[in-house]
Design an enzyme around this catalytic site. Structure first.
Site, mmCIF file in Angstrom:
data_model
loop_
_atom_site.group_PDB
_atom_site.id
_atom_site.type_symbol
_atom_site.label_atom_id
_atom_site.label_comp_id
_atom_site.label_asym_id
_atom_site.label_seq_id
_atom_site.Cartn_x
_atom_site.Cartn_y
_atom_site.Cartn_z
ATOM 1 N N ARG A 46 -6.858 6.336 -13.154
ATOM 2 C CA ARG A 46 -6.322 6.023 -11.820
ATOM 3 C C ARG A 46 -5.141 5.059 -11.933
ATOM 4 N NH1 ARG A 46 -11.619 4.064 -8.951
ATOM 5 N NH2 ARG A 46 -10.274 3.437 -7.254
ATOM 6 N N ARG A 92 -17.434 -3.807 -8.629
ATOM 7 C CA ARG A 92 -17.464 -3.416 -7.215
ATOM 8 C C ARG A 92 -18.727 -2.617 -6.912
ATOM 9 N NH1 ARG A 92 -12.724 -0.235 -4.256
ATOM 10 N NH2 ARG A 92 -12.939 1.207 -5.997
ATOM 11 N N ARG A 94 0.650 7.628 -0.993
ATOM 12 C CA ARG A 94 0.400 7.354 -2.404
ATOM 13 C C ARG A 94 1.426 8.045 -3.287
ATOM 14 N NH1 ARG A 94 -5.175 6.239 -2.222
ATOM 15 N NH2 ARG A 94 -5.981 5.437 -4.183
ATOM 16 N N LYS A 121 -6.865 -3.576 -1.320
ATOM 17 C CA LYS A 121 -6.273 -2.982 -0.106
ATOM 18 C C LYS A 121 -7.327 -2.814 0.973
ATOM 19 C CE LYS A 121 -5.067 0.818 -2.248
ATOM 20 N NZ LYS A 121 -5.571 0.517 -3.606
ATOM 21 N N ARG A 174 -19.237 3.251 -7.467
ATOM 22 C CA ARG A 174 -18.594 4.540 -7.162
ATOM 23 C C ARG A 174 -18.356 5.321 -8.459
ATOM 24 N NH1 ARG A 174 -13.535 3.171 -3.298
ATOM 25 N NH2 ARG A 174 -12.434 4.379 -4.855
HETATM 26 P P1 AP5 Z 1 -11.099 -3.083 -2.717
HETATM 27 O O1 AP5 Z 1 -10.696 -3.799 -1.487
HETATM 28 O O2 AP5 Z 1 -12.207 -2.098 -2.643
HETATM 29 O O3 AP5 Z 1 -9.808 -2.468 -3.420
HETATM 30 P P2 AP5 Z 1 -8.906 -1.211 -3.059
HETATM 31 O O4 AP5 Z 1 -7.495 -1.617 -3.347
HETATM 32 O O5 AP5 Z 1 -9.241 -0.684 -1.710
HETATM 33 O O6 AP5 Z 1 -9.406 -0.249 -4.212
HETATM 34 P P3 AP5 Z 1 -9.819 1.294 -4.151
HETATM 35 O O7 AP5 Z 1 -10.507 1.625 -5.449
HETATM 36 O O8 AP5 Z 1 -10.525 1.631 -2.904
HETATM 37 O O9 AP5 Z 1 -8.437 1.887 -4.192
HETATM 38 P P4 AP5 Z 1 -8.064 3.246 -4.607
HETATM 39 O O10 AP5 Z 1 -6.678 3.175 -4.163
HETATM 40 O O11 AP5 Z 1 -8.210 3.624 -6.007
HETATM 41 O O12 AP5 Z 1 -9.181 4.166 -3.906
HETATM 42 P P5 AP5 Z 1 -9.194 5.006 -2.585
HETATM 43 O O13 AP5 Z 1 -10.519 4.899 -1.979
HETATM 44 O O14 AP5 Z 1 -8.000 4.677 -1.752
HETATM 45 O O15 AP5 Z 1 -11.432 -4.193 -3.819
HETATM 46 C C1 AP5 Z 1 -11.840 -3.835 -5.137
HETATM 47 C C2 AP5 Z 1 -12.946 -4.794 -5.601
HETATM 48 O O16 AP5 Z 1 -12.397 -6.092 -5.788
HETATM 49 C C3 AP5 Z 1 -14.097 -4.955 -4.589
HETATM 50 O O17 AP5 Z 1 -15.280 -5.132 -5.299
HETATM 51 C C4 AP5 Z 1 -13.718 -6.239 -3.822
HETATM 52 O O18 AP5 Z 1 -14.859 -6.890 -3.303
HETATM 53 C C5 AP5 Z 1 -13.028 -7.055 -4.910
HETATM 54 N N1 AP5 Z 1 -11.952 -7.888 -4.389
HETATM 55 C C6 AP5 Z 1 -11.052 -7.608 -3.402
HETATM 56 N N2 AP5 Z 1 -10.186 -8.616 -3.236
HETATM 57 C C7 AP5 Z 1 -10.523 -9.563 -4.167
HETATM 58 C C8 AP5 Z 1 -9.985 -10.841 -4.510
HETATM 59 N N3 AP5 Z 1 -8.921 -11.351 -3.866
HETATM 60 N N4 AP5 Z 1 -10.590 -11.524 -5.520
HETATM 61 C C9 AP5 Z 1 -11.660 -11.013 -6.175
HETATM 62 N N5 AP5 Z 1 -12.231 -9.821 -5.882
HETATM 63 C C10 AP5 Z 1 -11.652 -9.098 -4.893
HETATM 64 O O19 AP5 Z 1 -8.994 6.472 -3.158
HETATM 65 C C11 AP5 Z 1 -9.963 7.073 -3.997
HETATM 66 C C12 AP5 Z 1 -9.445 8.419 -4.451
HETATM 67 O O20 AP5 Z 1 -9.212 9.283 -3.305
HETATM 68 C C13 AP5 Z 1 -8.119 8.408 -5.198
HETATM 69 O O21 AP5 Z 1 -8.267 8.117 -6.568
HETATM 70 C C14 AP5 Z 1 -7.616 9.823 -4.928
HETATM 71 O O22 AP5 Z 1 -8.258 10.751 -5.762
HETATM 72 C C15 AP5 Z 1 -8.062 10.088 -3.495
HETATM 73 N N6 AP5 Z 1 -7.037 9.719 -2.499
HETATM 74 C C16 AP5 Z 1 -7.148 8.756 -1.526
HETATM 75 N N7 AP5 Z 1 -6.023 8.668 -0.813
HETATM 76 C C17 AP5 Z 1 -5.174 9.604 -1.327
HETATM 77 C C18 AP5 Z 1 -3.825 9.969 -1.031
HETATM 78 N N8 AP5 Z 1 -3.122 9.358 -0.076
HETATM 79 N N9 AP5 Z 1 -3.269 10.956 -1.770
HETATM 80 C C19 AP5 Z 1 -3.953 11.582 -2.741
HETATM 81 N N10 AP5 Z 1 -5.216 11.269 -3.101
HETATM 82 C C20 AP5 Z 1 -5.813 10.285 -2.402
HETATM 83 MG MG MG Z 2 -10.220 1.079 -1.001
#
Ligand code: AP5
Ligand code: MG
Length: 241
Positions: free
Chosen positions: A199, A155, A116, A41, A188
């Site tokens: 997660r 990552r 989410r 994402k 991370r």
């Molecule tokens: P990346 O693009 O980083 O993936 P992502 O979907 O953004 O993954 P996140 O871990 O950031 O998502 P998340 O939803 O768990 O975390 P968030 O920060 O939102 O890609 C992942 C990896 O794959 C990278 O290394 C990338 O290079 C690689 N990659 C990408 N595309 C690829 C491809 N096509 N092929 C191969 N490799 C690829 O949230 C973190 C925490 O914050 C949550 O767990 C929660 O505790 C809290 N939080 C955030 N938002 C909320 C909310 N709305 N409500 C409640 N809690 C929340």
């Molecule tokens: Mg992300």
């Protein structure tokens, strides 16, 4: 009708079309990114934001910035994030609504990691409806669970600017160093395998139902997130135009 009148009508039609299409596009760029943790994402949202000149808003990034600054919000968010749990809706929703009310969001935005939960989606929908507005696209980046754990352990994230890399698929030019700002790259805390599994479970319980929510709204678009980053983006741009 004289030749000059015909030409003038043609020019004004063309002008109208250009302005209309521009306005239409301007108003058609409120995007929600859906997908499991690690689906890509953030990677895609950054590329969308750059191409369409709209802000990339990641609630995860906002929380991580607060953790880094040691704010009370950061301290509270960290206690949930480190366990792979969701930060409570009350906290998250307020932060998001304040952010999308800012001036730079008037032509749209790409939301990454919000909503989410169904309550978060409903609050966003109601807030937009009050302004006669709505989300235009919900893009689900589809990646099966088996790929996720492997992806997350590879990552690396920049401690300063938050840019993300993957040691195999999206490597930095110099190992362990951010291409963009030269800072250190780290794994991370919530990317450790046991937290990733938690997660994923929470994703399936609380976030995946949003796929049906946005499908019922008639704006769900699916993309295969297992292919190369550039190809995923190309498929997204075919949807967004
Ligand atoms: P990346 O693009 O980083 O993936 P992502 O979907 O953004 O993954 P996140 O871990 O950031 O998502 P998340 O939803 O768990 O975390 P968030 O920060 O939102 O890609 C992942 C990896 O794959 C990278 O290394 C990338 O290079 C690689 N990659 C990408 N595309 C690829 C491809 N096509 N092929 C191969 N490799 C690829 O949230 C973190 C925490 O914050 C949550 O767990 C929660 O505790 C809290 N939080 C955030 N938002 C909320 C909310 N709305 N409500 C409640 N809690 C929340
Ligand atoms: Mg992300």
């Amino acid at each position: 009708m004289t030749l000059s009148e015909v030409l003038s009508n043609l020019v004004s039609d063309r002008f109208y079309e250009m302005v209309f299409l521009h306005e239409k596009r301007k108003n058609k760029m409120k995007i929600v990114m859906l997908g499991a943790p690690g689906a890509g994402k953030g990677t895609q949202a950054k590329m969308i934001a750059e191409k369409y000149t709209i802000p990339h808003i990641s609630t995860g990034d906002i929380f991580r910035a607060n953790i880094k600054e040691g704010t009370p919000l950061g301290l509270e968010a960290k206690s949930y994030m480190d366990q792979g749990k969701l930060v409570p809706d009350e906290l998250t929703v307020k932060i998001l609504l304040d952010r999308v009310a800012k001036d730079d969001c008037r032509n749209g935005y790409v939301l990454d990691g919000f909503p989410r939960t169904i309550p978060q989606a409903n609050v966003l929908k109601e807030a937009l409806e009050k302004q006669n507005d709505k989300i235009d696209y919900a893009i689900n980046v589809d990646v099966p669970d088996e790929n996720i754990v492997r992806r997350m352990s590879g990552r690396r994230a920049c401690v300063t600017c938050g840019a993300t890399y993957h040691i195999e698929h999206v490597p930095p030019k110099k190992e362990g160093i951010c291409d963009k700002c030269g800072s250190e790259l780290i794994l991370r805390d919530d990317d450790k395998p046991e937290t990733v599994l938690n997660r994923l479970k929470i994703y399936h319980d609380q976030t995946q139902p949003l796929i049906d929510f946005y499908s019922n709204e008639g704006i769900l678009k699916e993309v295969d997130g297992t292919i190369d980053v550039k190809d995923v983006f190309e498929n997204i741009t075919k949807i967004l135009g």
